[in-house]
Design a protein around this motif. Structure first.
Motif, PDB file in Angstrom:
ATOM      1  N   GLY A   1      44.621  43.735  17.353  1.00 46.45           N
ATOM      2  CA  GLY A   1      45.445  44.538  18.247  1.00 46.45           C
ATOM      3  C   GLY A   1      44.753  45.102  19.468  1.00 46.45           C
ATOM      4  N   GLN A   2      43.423  44.884  19.623  1.00 44.60           N
ATOM      5  CA  GLN A   2      42.721  45.433  20.782  1.00 44.60           C
ATOM      6  C   GLN A   2      43.236  44.787  22.063  1.00 44.60           C
ATOM      7  N   LEU A   3      43.719  45.626  22.981  1.00 48.06           N
ATOM      8  CA  LEU A   3      44.233  45.164  24.263  1.00 48.06           C
ATOM      9  C   LEU A   3      43.108  45.259  25.286  1.00 48.06           C
ATOM     10  N   ALA A   4      42.502  44.116  25.623  1.00 46.23           N
ATOM     11  CA  ALA A   4      41.342  44.107  26.519  1.00 46.23           C
ATOM     12  C   ALA A   4      41.745  44.065  27.976  1.00 46.23           C
ATOM     13  N   VAL A   5      42.795  43.313  28.309  1.00 43.64           N
ATOM     14  CA  VAL A   5      43.314  43.209  29.676  1.00 43.64           C
ATOM     15  C   VAL A   5      44.824  43.334  29.595  1.00 43.64           C
ATOM     16  N   ASP A   6      45.395  44.195  30.431  1.00 47.31           N
ATOM     17  CA  ASP A   6      46.799  44.562  30.291  1.00 47.31           C
ATOM     18  C   ASP A   6      47.576  44.316  31.587  1.00 47.31           C
ATOM     19  N   GLY A   7      48.255  43.165  31.667  1.00 44.21           N
ATOM     20  CA  GLY A   7      49.171  42.897  32.774  1.00 44.21           C
ATOM     21  C   GLY A   7      48.506  42.864  34.137  1.00 44.21           C
ATOM     22  N   LEU A   8      47.422  42.133  34.261  1.00 41.43           N
ATOM     23  CA  LEU A   8      46.624  42.143  35.490  1.00 41.43           C
ATOM     24  C   LEU A   8      47.249  41.280  36.582  1.00 41.43           C
ATOM     25  N   ASP A   9      47.520  41.891  37.744  1.00 38.15           N
ATOM     26  CA  ASP A   9      47.964  41.197  38.954  1.00 38.15           C
ATOM     27  C   ASP A   9      46.849  41.302  39.982  1.00 38.15           C
ATOM     28  N   LEU A  10      46.101  40.224  40.158  1.00 39.06           N
ATOM     29  CA  LEU A  10      44.907  40.231  40.997  1.00 39.06           C
ATOM     30  C   LEU A  10      45.039  39.170  42.086  1.00 39.06           C
ATOM     31  N   THR A  11      44.621  39.525  43.312  1.00 40.40           N
ATOM     32  CA  THR A  11      44.649  38.579  44.427  1.00 40.40           C
ATOM     33  C   THR A  11      43.319  38.629  45.156  1.00 40.40           C
ATOM     34  N   VAL A  12      42.600  37.506  45.146  1.00 37.02           N
ATOM     35  CA  VAL A  12      41.278  37.417  45.776  1.00 37.02           C
ATOM     36  C   VAL A  12      41.389  36.528  47.020  1.00 37.02           C
ATOM     37  N   PRO A  13      41.275  37.100  48.223  1.00 35.65           N
ATOM     38  CA  PRO A  13      41.416  36.291  49.441  1.00 35.65           C
ATOM     39  C   PRO A  13      40.270  35.303  49.618  1.00 35.65           C
ATOM     40  N   ALA A  14      40.568  34.172  50.216  1.00 36.95           N
ATOM     41  CA  ALA A  14      39.537  33.179  50.514  1.00 36.95           C
ATOM     42  C   ALA A  14      38.535  33.760  51.501  1.00 36.95           C
ATOM     43  N   GLY A  15      37.252  33.491  51.275  1.00 38.20           N
ATOM     44  CA  GLY A  15      36.203  33.946  52.174  1.00 38.20           C
ATOM     45  C   GLY A  15      35.750  35.371  51.963  1.00 38.20           C
ATOM     46  N   SER A  16      36.305  36.065  50.981  1.00 41.94           N
ATOM     47  CA  SER A  16      35.943  37.462  50.738  1.00 41.94           C
ATOM     48  C   SER A  16      34.749  37.558  49.804  1.00 41.94           C
TER      49      SER A  16
END
Length: 328
Positions: A35-50
């Protein structure tokens, strides 16, 4: 044991479109057995070149997220796309374009640093064996290990092992470099060298995704940042914008610090702190010229009156209400 990304053919299949994020997740979730919740509903955006800093205290879900992005573990739900391709389904197409250092490098202790890199390069079916030694020598030089190339890896310090792992990730040109705590075990000079290398890679067009629990590291080298806490994304965006969103500190320099502190509190300044002839506090919601005038009227000899720019640490505390590691 850590992993450095494997390589396979199908390089032409992993091509992100113009302007498309290098990494994008939607509702990415990982719940372990028990039941351990390690990551919860992650919305991630990594721009190119960053140079993208993935910031959070130890145990906040950063490494679990990276392992899902690299196809090393399956998410419980949600989606992840790397270089425009769905992971883990497109692992064979994506990983040849990705250099990764996750949870420390996996090394053969009985081999020298040079021979470890030769072993890694030999595992890449697209690597030209005729230029292998030149690639290995170049990678060792980039991370400052040329002098120790002949030493067995088991005799390397933790920092040297980190550098060797980075060298393995740099054997081929990469569109994305994923680094999990890359300065772990390094002395201050080693940290500076790795940061300089990250900047150099970014200037060459490589997107760098850098996980760290050190605010100072993220602020010095990253263009963008995402903040994690207890498996959840707190905020993300350009570092400058995140810092700008936090209020700076009012700083008054005076030979009358006690009186200055009293007046500042009366004027609505919060969290007043006195250190020698320096008095700091959170600026009030009023014209600061009036605050300055009130101190002069009270007979406070004001030698300096300014608002210092908010740091990433200030932004983190404002967002989470928690303290954080600044430099380790």
């Amino acid at each position: 044991m850590g992993e450095v990304s494997a390589t396979e053919p199908e390089r032409s299949e992993a091509r992100a479109g113009t302007g498309e994020p290098v990494i994008a997740t939607r509702g990415l979730t990982k719940r372990y057995r028990g039941g351990q919740l390690a990551v919860d509903g992650l919305d991630l955006t990594v721009p190119a070149g960053s140079v993208f800093g993935f910031l959070g205290p130890n145990g906040s879900g950063k490494t679990t997220t990276i392992r899902m992005l690299m196809g090393l573990i399956e998410p419980t739900s949600g989606t992840a796309r790397v270089l425009g391709q769905p992971m883990p389904r497109a692992t064979r197409a994506v990983l040849p374009h990705v250099g990764a250092l996750i949870e420390g490098p996996a090394l053969y202790g009985f081999l020298s640093g040079r021979d470890n890199l030769i072993r890694y390069d030999s595992a890449d079916p697209a690597a030209d064996p005729r230029t292998r030694r030149a690639r290995v020598a170049s990678a060792l030089d980039r991370v400052g290990l040329t002098a120790a190339a002949g030493k067995k890896a088991k005799a390397y310090s933790l920092g040297m092992k980190q550098r060797l792992g980075l060298a393995a990730a740099l054997l081929q040109p990469r569109r994305l470099l994923v680094l999990d705590e890359p300065t772990n075990g390094l002395d201050p000079q080693g940290m500076r060298e790795i940061r300089a290398l990250v900047r150099e890679l970014a200037s060459d067009g490589t997107t760098v995704f850098l996980s760290s629990h050190l605010l100072d590291e993220i602020e010095q080298v990253c263009t963008h940042v995402a903040v994690m806490a207890q498996g959840r994304l707190i905020t993300q965006g350009p570092v400058a914008e995140l810092s700008a969103g936090a209020r700076g500190r009012l700083v008054v320099t005076t030979p009358d610090p006690a009186e200055a502190a009293r007046v500042l509190k009366e004027q609505g300044v919060g969290d007043v702190v006195v250190t020698d002839d320096r008095v700091t506090g959170e600026p009030p919601d009023r014209d600061l010229a009036e605050v300055n005038a009130a101190m002069v009227t009270a007979g406070v000899r004001v030698r300096g009156f300014t608002v210092e720019r908010a740091s990433l640490e200030d932004a983190f505390v404002a967002l989470t209400g928690e303290g954080f590691d600044v430099a380790g």
